[in-house]
Design a protein around this motif. Sequence first.
Motif, PDB file in Angstrom:
ATOM      1  N   THR A  73       0.825  -1.204   0.000  1.00  0.00           N
ATOM      2  CA  THR A  73       0.000   0.000   0.000  1.00  0.00           C
ATOM      3  C   THR A  73       0.864   1.261   0.000  1.00  0.00           C
ATOM      4  O   THR A  73       2.092   1.211   0.157  1.00  0.00           O
ATOM      5  CB  THR A  73      -0.914   0.040   1.235  1.00  0.00           C
ATOM      6  OG1 THR A  73      -0.095   0.197   2.414  1.00  0.00           O
ATOM      7  CG2 THR A  73      -1.730  -1.238   1.360  1.00  0.00           C
ATOM      8  N   LYS A  74       0.193   2.386  -0.126  1.00  0.00           N
ATOM      9  CA  LYS A  74       0.874   3.683  -0.138  1.00  0.00           C
ATOM     10  C   LYS A  74       1.680   3.910   1.124  1.00  0.00           C
ATOM     11  O   LYS A  74       2.763   4.511   1.091  1.00  0.00           O
ATOM     12  CB  LYS A  74      -0.165   4.801  -0.322  1.00  0.00           C
ATOM     13  CG  LYS A  74       0.397   6.202  -0.403  1.00  0.00           C
ATOM     14  CD  LYS A  74      -0.712   7.216  -0.623  1.00  0.00           C
ATOM     15  CE  LYS A  74      -0.160   8.630  -0.741  1.00  0.00           C
ATOM     16  NZ  LYS A  74      -1.250   9.616  -0.979  1.00  0.00           N
ATOM     17  N   ASP A  84      -2.758  -5.116  -9.670  1.00  0.00           N
ATOM     18  CA  ASP A  84      -2.186  -3.877  -9.148  1.00  0.00           C
ATOM     19  C   ASP A  84      -3.248  -2.787  -9.040  1.00  0.00           C
ATOM     20  O   ASP A  84      -3.017  -1.749  -8.426  1.00  0.00           O
ATOM     21  CB  ASP A  84      -1.004  -3.406  -9.987  1.00  0.00           C
ATOM     22  CG  ASP A  84      -1.379  -2.981 -11.401  1.00  0.00           C
ATOM     23  OD1 ASP A  84      -2.540  -3.187 -11.815  1.00  0.00           O
ATOM     24  OD2 ASP A  84      -0.501  -2.453 -12.108  1.00  0.00           O
ATOM     25  N   SER A  85      -4.429  -3.038  -9.591  1.00  0.00           N
ATOM     26  CA  SER A  85      -5.581  -2.152  -9.466  1.00  0.00           C
ATOM     27  C   SER A  85      -6.618  -2.809  -8.563  1.00  0.00           C
ATOM     28  O   SER A  85      -6.780  -4.028  -8.563  1.00  0.00           O
ATOM     29  CB  SER A  85      -6.198  -1.862 -10.834  1.00  0.00           C
ATOM     30  OG  SER A  85      -7.431  -1.186 -10.699  1.00  0.00           O
ATOM     31  N   ARG A  99     -10.615   8.747  -7.523  1.00  0.00           N
ATOM     32  CA  ARG A  99      -9.230   8.322  -7.308  1.00  0.00           C
ATOM     33  C   ARG A  99      -8.690   7.419  -8.418  1.00  0.00           C
ATOM     34  O   ARG A  99      -7.768   6.631  -8.198  1.00  0.00           O
ATOM     35  CB  ARG A  99      -9.124   7.600  -5.952  1.00  0.00           C
ATOM     36  CG  ARG A  99      -9.498   8.440  -4.735  1.00  0.00           C
ATOM     37  CD  ARG A  99      -8.366   9.290  -4.237  1.00  0.00           C
ATOM     38  NE  ARG A  99      -7.273   8.475  -3.736  1.00  0.00           N
ATOM     39  CZ  ARG A  99      -7.231   7.978  -2.490  1.00  0.00           C
ATOM     40  NH1 ARG A  99      -8.226   8.199  -1.631  1.00  0.00           N
ATOM     41  NH2 ARG A  99      -6.182   7.264  -2.108  1.00  0.00           N
ATOM     42  N   TRP A 102      -7.061   3.941  -9.403  1.00  0.00           N
ATOM     43  CA  TRP A 102      -7.350   3.028  -8.284  1.00  0.00           C
ATOM     44  C   TRP A 102      -6.288   1.940  -8.101  1.00  0.00           C
ATOM     45  O   TRP A 102      -6.597   0.763  -7.907  1.00  0.00           O
ATOM     46  CB  TRP A 102      -8.731   2.403  -8.453  1.00  0.00           C
ATOM     47  CG  TRP A 102      -9.828   3.419  -8.479  1.00  0.00           C
ATOM     48  CD1 TRP A 102     -10.318   4.135  -7.419  1.00  0.00           C
ATOM     49  CD2 TRP A 102     -10.590   3.841  -9.598  1.00  0.00           C
ATOM     50  NE1 TRP A 102     -11.320   4.982  -7.808  1.00  0.00           N
ATOM     51  CE2 TRP A 102     -11.523   4.814  -9.157  1.00  0.00           C
ATOM     52  CE3 TRP A 102     -10.593   3.482 -10.954  1.00  0.00           C
ATOM     53  CZ2 TRP A 102     -12.427   5.450 -10.004  1.00  0.00           C
ATOM     54  CZ3 TRP A 102     -11.489   4.106 -11.800  1.00  0.00           C
ATOM     55  CH2 TRP A 102     -12.396   5.073 -11.327  1.00  0.00           C
ATOM     56  N   LYS A 103      -5.026   2.358  -8.141  1.00  0.00           N
ATOM     57  CA  LYS A 103      -3.924   1.423  -7.953  1.00  0.00           C
ATOM     58  C   LYS A 103      -3.719   1.117  -6.466  1.00  0.00           C
ATOM     59  O   LYS A 103      -3.861   2.004  -5.613  1.00  0.00           O
ATOM     60  CB  LYS A 103      -2.631   1.981  -8.537  1.00  0.00           C
ATOM     61  CG  LYS A 103      -2.682   2.233 -10.039  1.00  0.00           C
ATOM     62  CD  LYS A 103      -2.781   0.937 -10.822  1.00  0.00           C
ATOM     63  CE  LYS A 103      -2.677   1.176 -12.312  1.00  0.00           C
ATOM     64  NZ  LYS A 103      -2.777  -0.079 -13.094  1.00  0.00           N
ATOM     65  N   LYS A 105      -1.018   0.784  -4.871  1.00  0.00           N
ATOM     66  CA  LYS A 105       0.075   1.594  -4.326  1.00  0.00           C
ATOM     67  C   LYS A 105      -0.334   3.025  -4.008  1.00  0.00           C
ATOM     68  O   LYS A 105       0.417   3.749  -3.320  1.00  0.00           O
ATOM     69  CB  LYS A 105       1.267   1.602  -5.286  1.00  0.00           C
ATOM     70  CG  LYS A 105       1.004   2.279  -6.611  1.00  0.00           C
ATOM     71  CD  LYS A 105       2.210   2.192  -7.526  1.00  0.00           C
ATOM     72  CE  LYS A 105       1.973   2.872  -8.881  1.00  0.00           C
ATOM     73  NZ  LYS A 105       1.771   4.307  -8.749  1.00  0.00           N
ATOM     74  N   ASP A 106      -1.509   3.440  -4.468  1.00  0.00           N
ATOM     75  CA  ASP A 106      -1.963   4.817  -4.236  1.00  0.00           C
ATOM     76  C   ASP A 106      -2.951   4.934  -3.081  1.00  0.00           C
ATOM     77  O   ASP A 106      -3.463   6.028  -2.816  1.00  0.00           O
ATOM     78  CB  ASP A 106      -2.603   5.378  -5.508  1.00  0.00           C
ATOM     79  CG  ASP A 106      -1.606   5.514  -6.644  1.00  0.00           C
ATOM     80  OD1 ASP A 106      -0.402   5.716  -6.367  1.00  0.00           O
ATOM     81  OD2 ASP A 106      -2.016   5.400  -7.817  1.00  0.00           O
ATOM     82  N   PHE A 107      -3.220   3.839  -2.387  1.00  0.00           N
ATOM     83  CA  PHE A 107      -4.181   3.831  -1.279  1.00  0.00           C
ATOM     84  C   PHE A 107      -3.503   3.365  -0.001  1.00  0.00           C
ATOM     85  O   PHE A 107      -2.638   2.481  -0.034  1.00  0.00           O
ATOM     86  CB  PHE A 107      -5.366   2.916  -1.593  1.00  0.00           C
ATOM     87  CG  PHE A 107      -6.305   3.485  -2.619  1.00  0.00           C
ATOM     88  CD1 PHE A 107      -7.498   4.086  -2.236  1.00  0.00           C
ATOM     89  CD2 PHE A 107      -5.988   3.430  -3.969  1.00  0.00           C
ATOM     90  CE1 PHE A 107      -8.364   4.629  -3.183  1.00  0.00           C
ATOM     91  CE2 PHE A 107      -6.835   3.970  -4.925  1.00  0.00           C
ATOM     92  CZ  PHE A 107      -8.032   4.570  -4.531  1.00  0.00           C
ATOM     93  N   THR A 108      -3.910   3.943   1.123  1.00  0.00           N
ATOM     94  CA  THR A 108      -3.373   3.502   2.403  1.00  0.00           C
ATOM     95  C   THR A 108      -4.048   2.190   2.823  1.00  0.00           C
ATOM     96  O   THR A 108      -5.107   1.815   2.302  1.00  0.00           O
ATOM     97  CB  THR A 108      -3.622   4.542   3.498  1.00  0.00           C
ATOM     98  OG1 THR A 108      -5.037   4.651   3.740  1.00  0.00           O
ATOM     99  CG2 THR A 108      -3.065   5.910   3.104  1.00  0.00           C
ATOM    100  N   TYR A 157       7.330  -1.999  -6.255  1.00  0.00           N
ATOM    101  CA  TYR A 157       7.484  -1.916  -4.808  1.00  0.00           C
ATOM    102  C   TYR A 157       8.928  -2.241  -4.406  1.00  0.00           C
ATOM    103  O   TYR A 157       9.196  -3.324  -3.865  1.00  0.00           O
ATOM    104  CB  TYR A 157       6.529  -2.892  -4.116  1.00  0.00           C
ATOM    105  CG  TYR A 157       5.117  -2.859  -4.634  1.00  0.00           C
ATOM    106  CD1 TYR A 157       4.292  -1.753  -4.414  1.00  0.00           C
ATOM    107  CD2 TYR A 157       4.586  -3.939  -5.340  1.00  0.00           C
ATOM    108  CE1 TYR A 157       2.987  -1.729  -4.889  1.00  0.00           C
ATOM    109  CE2 TYR A 157       3.281  -3.916  -5.813  1.00  0.00           C
ATOM    110  CZ  TYR A 157       2.485  -2.813  -5.590  1.00  0.00           C
ATOM    111  OH  TYR A 157       1.201  -2.797  -6.064  1.00  0.00           O
TER     112      TYR A 157
END
Length: 291
Positions: A73-74, A84-85, A99, A102-103, A105-108, A157
Amino acid sequence: MHARAAAATTTALLGAAVVVLPAPTAHAAPDTDRTQVIAHRGASAYAPENTLAAIDKADDLGFRWVENDVQRTKDGELVVIHDDSLTRTTDVEEVFPGRAPWKVKDFTAAEIARLDAGSWFSPRFAGARVPTLTQYMNRVSRNHQKLVLEIKNPALYPGIERETLKVLSNEGWLGPAHVRSKLVVQSFSADSIRAVHALRPDIKTGFLGTPPVAELPAYAQFADQINSSHTTISLGYVTAIHALEGPHGKPLEISTWTVDTAADARRVEGFGVDGVITNKPDVVREALNER
């Protein structure tokens, strides 16, 4: 895993000095069963993939081996999800409409924990969540299961190999008993598997793909398994794999994916594969038991 052959990468790895994590001296040993049946993303034909419900279903069906996918995650939490989405297997577009794309890696981790990861599969699984790797390992341990862990999209990552090993260590999965017979770490990335082998040489590793036979000796330096799509292998290819020794001095192995029909299960068993990765482990088990 994704149903496609991987492009093998053999570029130089870890230009800086590698700090090896503390490791027991015991080497991983191959399984003694005739053909291992491994539940792909859990019993994912019957429950939403990579959820706790999917590994519980595999347990209910009597399967000890499960397979999963790990991404980050982010804010640095490792989570169990294939793509990855987040769009295919969660309601992220409804919960976070602004958002895109919606990857993961872009979300906590907290944001991902809000998502429904079960309704897409069936209303019966509404409210299922994307588990963290820690949550997932706790459930696998509770079920007394074994794990084939795929490091997914490692190029997205940097450092995920070390972080994955840290979680496994924290959850008690890097002790001698687990390393010897309960854990395989695999990836489509040769560099990622070489990194795992460099950090923890005792861990059993698998490369996902179908390298040319001439290149197999190079992979055998850091991978215990060559895990290929069932559509890409033959008796000759499996024989070539078994003729080599992996990094632990044992014959190189092959677990093939994703095998969901009785006919394909019987075909690859005839090749002599060591494992079959399947969304329908009950179908494969029945087919293999017919012989």
